[in-house]
Design a protein around this motif. Structure first.
Motif, PDB file in Angstrom:
ATOM      1  N   GLU A   1      -2.325   0.312  12.548  1.00 28.30           N
ATOM      2  CA  GLU A   1      -2.341  -0.890  13.379  1.00 28.30           C
ATOM      3  C   GLU A   1      -2.571  -0.560  14.857  1.00 28.30           C
ATOM      4  N   GLU A   2      -2.206   0.666  15.250  1.00 32.36           N
ATOM      5  CA  GLU A   2      -2.409   1.064  16.652  1.00 32.36           C
ATOM      6  C   GLU A   2      -3.894   1.248  16.939  1.00 32.36           C
ATOM      7  N   THR A   3      -4.644   1.544  15.900  1.00 28.70           N
ATOM      8  CA  THR A   3      -6.084   1.741  16.075  1.00 28.70           C
ATOM      9  C   THR A   3      -6.766   0.668  15.223  1.00 28.70           C
ATOM     10  N   ASP A   4      -8.067   0.659  15.224  1.00 29.50           N
ATOM     11  CA  ASP A   4      -8.769  -0.329  14.408  1.00 29.50           C
ATOM     12  C   ASP A   4      -8.845   0.089  12.945  1.00 29.50           C
ATOM     13  N   LEU A   5      -8.210   1.209  12.621  1.00 30.54           N
ATOM     14  CA  LEU A   5      -8.223   1.713  11.244  1.00 30.54           C
ATOM     15  C   LEU A   5      -7.632   0.694  10.272  1.00 30.54           C
ATOM     16  N   ILE A   6      -6.770  -0.171  10.753  1.00 31.94           N
ATOM     17  CA  ILE A   6      -6.153  -1.170   9.868  1.00 31.94           C
ATOM     18  C   ILE A   6      -7.222  -2.114   9.304  1.00 31.94           C
ATOM     19  N   VAL A   7      -8.342  -2.247   9.994  1.00 28.69           N
ATOM     20  CA  VAL A   7      -9.381  -3.164   9.513  1.00 28.69           C
ATOM     21  C   VAL A   7     -10.001  -2.635   8.207  1.00 28.69           C
ATOM     22  N   PRO A   8     -10.543  -1.385   8.183  1.00 27.95           N
ATOM     23  CA  PRO A   8     -11.048  -0.886   6.889  1.00 27.95           C
ATOM     24  C   PRO A   8      -9.947  -0.691   5.849  1.00 27.95           C
ATOM     25  N   VAL A   9      -8.750  -0.252   6.285  1.00 31.55           N
ATOM     26  CA  VAL A   9      -7.642  -0.085   5.325  1.00 31.55           C
ATOM     27  C   VAL A   9      -7.341  -1.443   4.692  1.00 31.55           C
ATOM     28  N   GLY A  10      -7.230  -2.462   5.536  1.00 35.23           N
ATOM     29  CA  GLY A  10      -6.915  -3.814   5.056  1.00 35.23           C
ATOM     30  C   GLY A  10      -7.961  -4.347   4.100  1.00 35.23           C
ATOM     31  N   LEU A  11      -9.232  -4.049   4.390  1.00 37.78           N
ATOM     32  CA  LEU A  11     -10.303  -4.529   3.507  1.00 37.78           C
ATOM     33  C   LEU A  11     -10.231  -3.851   2.146  1.00 37.78           C
TER      34      LEU A  11
ATOM     35  N   THR B   1       0.810  -1.210   0.000  1.00 38.72           N
ATOM     36  CA  THR B   1       0.000   0.000   0.000  1.00 38.72           C
ATOM     37  C   THR B   1       0.849   1.268   0.000  1.00 38.72           C
ATOM     38  N   ARG B   2       0.406   2.242  -0.736  1.00 35.69           N
ATOM     39  CA  ARG B   2       1.088   3.535  -0.818  1.00 35.69           C
ATOM     40  C   ARG B   2       0.114   4.643  -0.483  1.00 35.69           C
ATOM     41  N   TRP B   3       0.628   5.662   0.202  1.00 34.31           N
ATOM     42  CA  TRP B   3      -0.210   6.816   0.514  1.00 34.31           C
ATOM     43  C   TRP B   3       0.509   8.084   0.098  1.00 34.31           C
ATOM     44  N   HIS B   4      -0.073   8.743  -0.881  1.00 34.01           N
ATOM     45  CA  HIS B   4       0.474  10.030  -1.285  1.00 34.01           C
ATOM     46  C   HIS B   4      -0.462  11.108  -0.782  1.00 34.01           C
ATOM     47  N   ASN B   5       0.017  11.834   0.249  1.00 30.44           N
ATOM     48  CA  ASN B   5      -0.802  12.892   0.827  1.00 30.44           C
ATOM     49  C   ASN B   5      -0.551  14.190   0.041  1.00 30.44           C
ATOM     50  N   PRO B   6      -1.640  14.893  -0.372  1.00 34.10           N
ATOM     51  CA  PRO B   6      -1.458  16.086  -1.213  1.00 34.10           C
ATOM     52  C   PRO B   6      -0.523  17.121  -0.568  1.00 34.10           C
ATOM     53  N   VAL B   7      -0.511  17.211   0.754  1.00 37.43           N
ATOM     54  CA  VAL B   7       0.326  18.217   1.427  1.00 37.43           C
ATOM     55  C   VAL B   7       1.657  17.620   1.890  1.00 37.43           C
ATOM     56  N   ARG B   8       1.596  16.481   2.577  1.00 35.03           N
ATOM     57  CA  ARG B   8       2.809  15.903   3.163  1.00 35.03           C
ATOM     58  C   ARG B   8       3.649  15.106   2.167  1.00 35.03           C
ATOM     59  N   GLY B   9       3.058  14.797   1.021  1.00 32.44           N
ATOM     60  CA  GLY B   9       3.786  13.997   0.034  1.00 32.44           C
ATOM     61  C   GLY B   9       3.678  12.514   0.343  1.00 32.44           C
ATOM     62  N   HIS B  10       4.719  11.753  -0.054  1.00 31.86           N
ATOM     63  CA  HIS B  10       4.689  10.304   0.134  1.00 31.86           C
ATOM     64  C   HIS B  10       4.912   9.969   1.611  1.00 31.86           C
ATOM     65  N   ILE B  11       4.014   9.210   2.180  1.00 37.16           N
ATOM     66  CA  ILE B  11       4.172   8.779   3.574  1.00 37.16           C
ATOM     67  C   ILE B  11       4.503   7.294   3.567  1.00 37.16           C
ATOM     68  N   PRO B  12       5.664   6.909   4.102  1.00 36.35           N
ATOM     69  CA  PRO B  12       6.083   5.502   4.006  1.00 36.35           C
ATOM     70  C   PRO B  12       5.152   4.554   4.763  1.00 36.35           C
ATOM     71  N   PRO B  13       4.944   3.345   4.213  1.00 35.35           N
ATOM     72  CA  PRO B  13       4.013   2.394   4.846  1.00 35.35           C
ATOM     73  C   PRO B  13       4.387   2.052   6.282  1.00 35.35           C
ATOM     74  N   HIS B  14       5.696   2.001   6.578  1.00 33.28           N
ATOM     75  CA  HIS B  14       6.036   1.619   7.961  1.00 33.28           C
ATOM     76  C   HIS B  14       5.500   2.646   8.951  1.00 33.28           C
ATOM     77  N   LEU B  15       5.233   3.882   8.464  1.00 33.19           N
ATOM     78  CA  LEU B  15       4.664   4.913   9.340  1.00 33.19           C
ATOM     79  C   LEU B  15       3.149   4.795   9.433  1.00 33.19           C
ATOM     80  N   PHE B  16       2.481   4.811   8.238  1.00 29.38           N
ATOM     81  CA  PHE B  16       1.014   4.882   8.323  1.00 29.38           C
ATOM     82  C   PHE B  16       0.384   3.521   8.612  1.00 29.38           C
ATOM     83  N   ILE B  17       1.057   2.444   8.210  1.00 33.27           N
ATOM     84  CA  ILE B  17       0.507   1.118   8.545  1.00 33.27           C
ATOM     85  C   ILE B  17       0.629   0.912  10.058  1.00 33.27           C
ATOM     86  N   ALA B  18       1.769   1.326  10.611  1.00 36.11           N
ATOM     87  CA  ALA B  18       1.960   1.192  12.068  1.00 36.11           C
ATOM     88  C   ALA B  18       0.894   2.004  12.801  1.00 36.11           C
ATOM     89  N   LEU B  19       0.608   3.199  12.287  1.00 38.58           N
ATOM     90  CA  LEU B  19      -0.405   4.055  12.905  1.00 38.58           C
ATOM     91  C   LEU B  19      -1.787   3.407  12.799  1.00 38.58           C
TER      92      LEU B  19
END
Ligand code: C2E
Ligand code: CA
Ligand code: CA
Length: 421
Positions: free
Chosen positions: A215-225, A195-213
């Motif tokens: 994973e800390e919350t239940d957000l990984i469930v909808p992201v994963g789906l 998975t890749r996330w290109h934020n219009p303002v912050r630019g490319h956010i590496p997966p080890h950052l946003f996936i970890a984030l």
């Protein structure tokens, strides 16, 4: 907060005395008090907190008219923590009512836990302390100087989390596909969805950052789906392109699955429905789980069984990086194991690392596991792992993670799915 805390952190005491009983408590991990025995007295220095395992403590303060009982605490309560966090003296006394067993929590143990806590939680602790404490020593576990940092960190994280939620809703998350080679036939065999996330303002956010984030919350469930759905649909497209070539074998798609997705009872059924809706065969999907999550081995075993019943393949990612690698291999009913890239890095310079790789491959072969080596960056590495019989290879040499269109183009141009070079 316990009733004792409110009182112990709120009273001024000028004479800070230290009773031997408190010192001893810090040294031992448990204490057993006899009826009437004093755990700590008002004015003692606070160097540890206590969790009551059994028995009862009476919390009291001395007034001109005599002792005033504030409350009684029982099993499961924590006592004396505020003075430790705050570095203020005890502001009440604790006396055993019957035989009372306590677990000692040292200042260091509390400090370690606070240090590893989420910045928002740190901030919360600080605010609660300030609300209930008029006196704070310079060496309090959460110093005022650090608060600015927690606020910044906390706000950053909360903001990033909200942005990730928005990105998910707006379809800003993109899935890239890294080719996986069958080196024995020099043929493209499948892809890993990353998975890749290109934020219009912050630019490319590496997966080890946003996936970890996530994973800390239940957000990984909808992201994963969403990733799962996109990757299955893309696999159907890849297969349609591959099928235009004679005798093209079925391609596979590796999809990373987080611990929370495994713990989420609905996920595996939803994944099965998404795979069917995409029109792919579930055997073409390899669910990649990591060793850290296999810590809850029973849950993982049951989950793998269900995944197999539904037709999915299960792969162990990052093999060799967890603490229980070998145990995981024999306890879990895996189809594939991916040898982590850290074992590939030294292959060209350390003969012993080549022996280690050879040994791992032999072991996995004897367990009838399909073996993938990831992180292949040089032709020499590819040659070596091919010679020792690895079934599949992945790495920058074979191809970097590509956007869907580029991966489709690669498939279209590879005759008989043969990889160039
Ligand atoms: P991973 O599952 O171990 O994925 C392999 C990572 O190694 C990818 O990093 C890939 O780009 C990188 N890689 C592949 N070949 C090479 C190579 O030859 N050299 C080097 N240096 N790196 C190579 P990426 O894409 O940054 O992903 C990082 C991690 O984020 C992944 O590690 C995975 O744990 C996680 N991740 C990515 N997408 C998802 C997702 O959709 N769901 C979940 N749960 N995790 C994901
Ligand atoms: Ca992976
Ligand atoms: Ca990996």
């Amino acid at each position: 907060m316990t009733p004792e805390s409110r009182y112990t952190s709120g009273v001024h005491t000028d004479q800070r005395k230290k009773t031997p009983s408190t010192d001893k408590a810090a040294a031992d991990s448990t204490r057993v008090l006899q009826p009437g025995e004093v755990l700590f007295a008002e004015g003692d220095m606070a160097d540890c907190a206590f969790i009551i395992e059994s028995g009862e403590l009476e919390i009291s303060t001395d007034h001109e008219d005599g002792k005033v009982v504030i409350c009684n605490l029982a099993a499961g309560d924590i006592v004396g923590e505020m003075g430790v966090v705050d570095s203020t003296p005890r502001t009440a006394s604790a006396t055993a009512l019957g035989e009372t067993c306590l677990v000692v929590v040292s200042r260091d143990q509390l400090s370690d836990r606070i240090a590893s806590a989420d910045p928002i939680l740190k901030l919360l602790i600080k605010i609660l302390l300030d609300r209930h404490s008029e006196e704070r020593a310079d060496d309090a576990l959460i110093s005022t100087e650090l608060v600015g940092e927690y606020v910044r960190h906390g706000i950053d994280k909360i903001r990033l989390e909200s942005e990730l939620k928005r990105a998910l809703a707006k379809g800003e998350l993109e899935v890239f596909y890294q080719p996986i080679l069958d080196p024995q036939r020099n043929r493209l065999a499948g892809f890993e969805a990353l998975t890749r996330w290109h934020n219009p303002v912050r630019g490319h956010i590496p997966p080890h950052l946003f996936i970890a984030l996530a994973e800390e919350t239940d957000l990984i469930v909808p992201v994963g789906l969403q990733v799962f759905k996109t990757a299955c649909r893309q696999l159907a497209k890849f297969q349609a392109i591959a099928d235009q070539q004679p005798a093209a074998p079925p391609l596979f798609m590796c999809i990373n699955i987080s611990a929370r997705q495994i713990a989420d009872r609905r996920f595996i059924g939803q994944a099965a429905a998404l795979a069917s809706a995409a029109g792919i065969n579930r055997e073409q999907v390899k669910l990649e789980i990591t060793e850290t999550l296999a810590v809850d081995i029973d849950l993982t075993q049951t989950w793998i069984k269900r995944a197999h019943e539904l037709g999915f393949k299960v792969s162990l990612d990052d093999f060799g990086t967890g603490y229980s690698s070998l145990e995981t291999l024999y306890k879990l009913d895996l189809d594939t194991a991916k040898i982590d890239q850290t074992f590939v890095r030294p292959l060209h310079r350390e003969p012993r690392s080549r022996e280690l790789m050879r040994g791992m491959v032999e072991l996995m072969k004897s367990l009838q596991l399909e073996i993938v080596v990831e992180g292949i960056e040089s032709p020499a590495d590819l040659e070596f792992v091919t010679a020792i019989g690895c079934h599949l290879t992945q790495g920058y040499l074979i191809g970097k993670p590509l956007p869907a269109t580029a991966a489709e183009a690669l498939l279209g141009t590879a005759p008989a799915l043969e990889m160039p070079g």
